[in-house]
Scaffold this active site. Structure first.
Site, PDB file in Angstrom:
ATOM      1  N   TYR A  69      -3.975   6.655   2.430  1.00 59.88           N
ATOM      2  CA  TYR A  69      -3.902   6.879   3.709  1.00 59.88           C
ATOM      3  C   TYR A  69      -2.584   6.091   4.234  1.00 59.88           C
ATOM      4  CZ  TYR A  69      -8.307   9.075   4.218  1.00 59.88           C
ATOM      5  OH  TYR A  69      -9.320   9.925   4.041  1.00 59.88           O
ATOM      6  N   GLY A 222     -11.891  20.533  12.131  1.00 55.56           N
ATOM      7  CA  GLY A 222     -12.508  21.967  11.895  1.00 55.56           C
ATOM      8  C   GLY A 222     -11.476  22.338  10.919  1.00 55.56           C
TER       9      GLY A 222
HETATM   10  N1  LIG Z   1     -13.382  12.322   1.597  1.00 53.07           N
HETATM   11  C1  LIG Z   1     -12.098  12.916   1.905  1.00 53.07           C
HETATM   12  O1  LIG Z   1     -11.559  13.858   1.279  1.00 53.07           O
HETATM   13  C2  LIG Z   1     -11.537  13.022   3.435  1.00 53.07           C
HETATM   14  C3  LIG Z   1     -10.515  13.882   3.777  1.00 53.07           C
HETATM   15  C4  LIG Z   1     -10.101  13.681   4.979  1.00 53.07           C
HETATM   16  C5  LIG Z   1     -10.641  12.941   5.901  1.00 53.07           C
HETATM   17  N2  LIG Z   1     -11.405  12.071   5.440  1.00 53.07           N
HETATM   18  C6  LIG Z   1     -11.804  11.050   6.408  1.00 53.07           C
HETATM   19  O2  LIG Z   1     -12.505  11.509   7.508  1.00 53.07           O
HETATM   20  C7  LIG Z   1     -12.233  10.926   8.737  1.00 53.07           C
HETATM   21  C8  LIG Z   1     -12.270  12.097   9.791  1.00 53.07           C
HETATM   22  O3  LIG Z   1     -11.359  13.014   9.417  1.00 53.07           O
HETATM   23  P1  LIG Z   1      -9.806  13.205  10.209  1.00 53.07           P
HETATM   24  O4  LIG Z   1      -9.499  12.083  10.799  1.00 53.07           O
HETATM   25  O5  LIG Z   1      -8.753  14.153   9.619  1.00 53.07           O
HETATM   26  O6  LIG Z   1     -10.409  14.545  11.115  1.00 53.07           O
HETATM   27  P2  LIG Z   1     -11.423  14.636  12.607  1.00 53.07           P
HETATM   28  O7  LIG Z   1     -11.946  13.449  12.947  1.00 53.07           O
HETATM   29  O8  LIG Z   1     -12.301  15.754  12.301  1.00 53.07           O
HETATM   30  O9  LIG Z   1     -10.222  14.897  13.637  1.00 53.07           O
HETATM   31  C9  LIG Z   1      -8.955  14.121  13.721  1.00 53.07           C
HETATM   32  C10 LIG Z   1      -8.097  14.955  14.563  1.00 53.07           C
HETATM   33  O10 LIG Z   1      -8.509  15.397  15.953  1.00 53.07           O
HETATM   34  C11 LIG Z   1      -7.753  14.583  16.738  1.00 53.07           C
HETATM   35  N3  LIG Z   1      -8.837  13.945  17.516  1.00 53.07           N
HETATM   36  C12 LIG Z   1      -9.759  13.057  17.525  1.00 53.07           C
HETATM   37  N4  LIG Z   1     -10.645  13.015  18.573  1.00 53.07           N
HETATM   38  C13 LIG Z   1     -10.150  13.785  19.454  1.00 53.07           C
HETATM   39  C14 LIG Z   1     -10.745  14.041  20.815  1.00 53.07           C
HETATM   40  N5  LIG Z   1     -11.609  13.385  21.344  1.00 53.07           N
HETATM   41  N6  LIG Z   1     -10.063  14.672  21.579  1.00 53.07           N
HETATM   42  C15 LIG Z   1      -9.133  15.539  21.010  1.00 53.07           C
HETATM   43  N7  LIG Z   1      -8.468  15.379  19.576  1.00 53.07           N
HETATM   44  C16 LIG Z   1      -9.117  14.315  18.922  1.00 53.07           C
HETATM   45  C17 LIG Z   1      -7.023  13.422  16.224  1.00 53.07           C
HETATM   46  O11 LIG Z   1      -5.848  13.545  16.787  1.00 53.07           O
HETATM   47  P3  LIG Z   1      -5.392  12.232  17.647  1.00 53.07           P
HETATM   48  O12 LIG Z   1      -5.104  11.105  16.745  1.00 53.07           O
HETATM   49  O13 LIG Z   1      -4.228  12.673  18.736  1.00 53.07           O
HETATM   50  O14 LIG Z   1      -6.531  11.897  18.570  1.00 53.07           O
HETATM   51  C18 LIG Z   1      -6.710  14.187  14.880  1.00 53.07           C
HETATM   52  O15 LIG Z   1      -5.648  14.954  14.843  1.00 53.07           O
HETATM   53  C19 LIG Z   1     -10.654  10.430   8.342  1.00 53.07           C
HETATM   54  O16 LIG Z   1     -10.220   9.745   9.150  1.00 53.07           O
HETATM   55  C20 LIG Z   1     -10.804  10.158   7.002  1.00 53.07           C
HETATM   56  O17 LIG Z   1     -11.214   8.766   7.012  1.00 53.07           O
HETATM   57  C21 LIG Z   1     -11.900  11.947   4.425  1.00 53.07           C
END
Ligand SMILES: NC(=O)c1ccc[n+]([C@@H]2O[C@H](COP(=O)([O-])OP(=O)(O)OC[C@H]3O[C@@H](n4cnc5c(N)ncnc54)[C@H](OP(=O)(O)O)[C@@H]3O)[C@@H](O)[C@H]2O)c1
Length: 302
Positions: A69, A222
């Site tokens: 990351y 999503g």
């Molecule tokens: N194992 C794997 O293959 C894998 C793959 C992907 C991710 N991950 C892990 O899973 C975690 C979660 O995934 P993610 O961060 O990609 O996705 P997520 O938590 O589903 O969504 C994050 C996205 O939503 C926005 N967001 C977050 N909170 C919000 C809110 N309250 N209102 C509106 N928008 C919001 C964020 O933008 P803002 O920054 O503008 O809030 C960002 O663009 C990652 O951080 C990572 O640690 C693991």
């Protein structure tokens, strides 16, 4: 109670092996910049540091990260180290290895089993630790079996570099394969309200039966995945959100946590206000009727 005063404790506790965590955690992937990986605008460093410190202030004690990351100027692990070391005693940092990226940000080929020690050591250096709390093996499409890679991590666990092991992007078959080698404390897969996944449903259930944490990613994003939070919310999600005075993102997180006591949320954000909202979502209690309605939305997407 205003969102500002709600802490991660409201979501309850789960143990990753012997390590207790609040079920509402934090994903570090969004701390490094607009496109999460290399080709977007790097994040504002002070803001990302502030988000991490605020997460701890709000009771978050489970952070998900990876050495891969990073954007052109920011590294999630370096930000975590700079913001939080010396680390609180109860903080559990979960990292992952498997795929990797070159210095220019391009994805490299998949790690071979013998590469994993170096990848674990990279995480140790960046986080400034002498052992890692939990390491997930992220399955790579190139390999049908995860046995050799998981076996290599099990050896590092035996050597004391890793306390607990998990797996990511897997099917039930891979879980059985890993468990034949060493204990698995968590499974991290893509799983969201608007994204049904028959394998995910089975894994979620099997993990619950076996006392393994199921940790969905992209629960807020999503279908939009790397692009950011989805805005394509089902009317059911919007209606439940209105009833709680909450945002659809909060309902998506609350729905995630209602899938079982072993299900952990790791919403990712670089925005301090979103962080507050996300932590507050851990205190939302959905009624059976609301869960039925959201469940229909989940299965409708099938
Ligand atoms: N194992 C794997 O293959 C894998 C793959 C992907 C991710 N991950 C892990 O899973 C975690 C979660 O995934 P993610 O961060 O990609 O996705 P997520 O938590 O589903 O969504 C994050 C996205 O939503 C926005 N967001 C977050 N909170 C919000 C809110 N309250 N209102 C509106 N928008 C919001 C964020 O933008 P803002 O920054 O503008 O809030 C960002 O663009 C990652 O951080 C990572 O640690 C693991």
């Amino acid at each position: 109670m205003s969102s500002q005063t709600i802490t991660a404790e409201n979501a309850g506790i789960w143990k990753l092996g012997d390590l207790p965590v609040h079920r509402l955690g934090f994903g570090a992937m969004r701390l490094t910049g607009s496109a999460a990986f290399h080709h977007g605008t790097p994040s504002d460093r002070d803001r990302s540091i502030a988000v991490l410190r605020k997460a701890i202030d709000l009771g978050v004690n489970h952070i998900d990260t990876a050495a891969f990351y990073f954007s052109s100027l920011r590294s999630a692990n370096e930000l975590i180290n700079s913001a939080l070391a010396p680390y609180p005693d109860d903080l559990v940092i979960v990292t992952k290895v498997g795929p990797y990226r070159a210095y220019d940000g391009e994805w490299g080929t998949s790690a071979r089993p013998e590469d994993l020690r170096g990848h674990v050591e990279e995480n140790l250096r960046q986080l400034g630790r002498d052992h890692l709390d939990v390491v997930n093996l992220r399955r790579m499409p190139k390999y049908d079996s995860i046995a050799e890679h998981f076996g290599a991590l099990a050896e590092l666990r035996e050597a004391g570099l890793i306390r607990h092991l998990g797996i990511s992007n897997v099917t039930p078959r891979h879980l059985a394969e890993a468990q034949a080698i060493a204990p698995v404390v968590c499974v991290q897969n893509r799983y969201a309200l608007d994204r049904p996944d028959p394998d995910g449903d089975v894994l979620l259930r099997v993990c619950g039966e076996q006392g393994i944490a199921f940790v969905p990613f992209y629960a807020v994003a999503g279908e939009a995945a790397e692009q950011g939070a989805t805005t394509a919310h089902d009317e059911g999600v919007r209606a439940v959100a209105r009833a709680h005075g909450a945002s659809p993102a909060q309902i998506r997180i609350a729905w995630t946590l209602h899938q079982g006591p072993h299900v952990l949320a790791i919403p990712g954000t670089g925005n301090p206000d979103h962080l507050t909202e996300n932590v507050a979502a851990g205190a939302i209690r959905l009624t059976d009727e609301e869960l039925d309605r959201l469940g229909r939305a989940h299965h409708k997407a099938c």
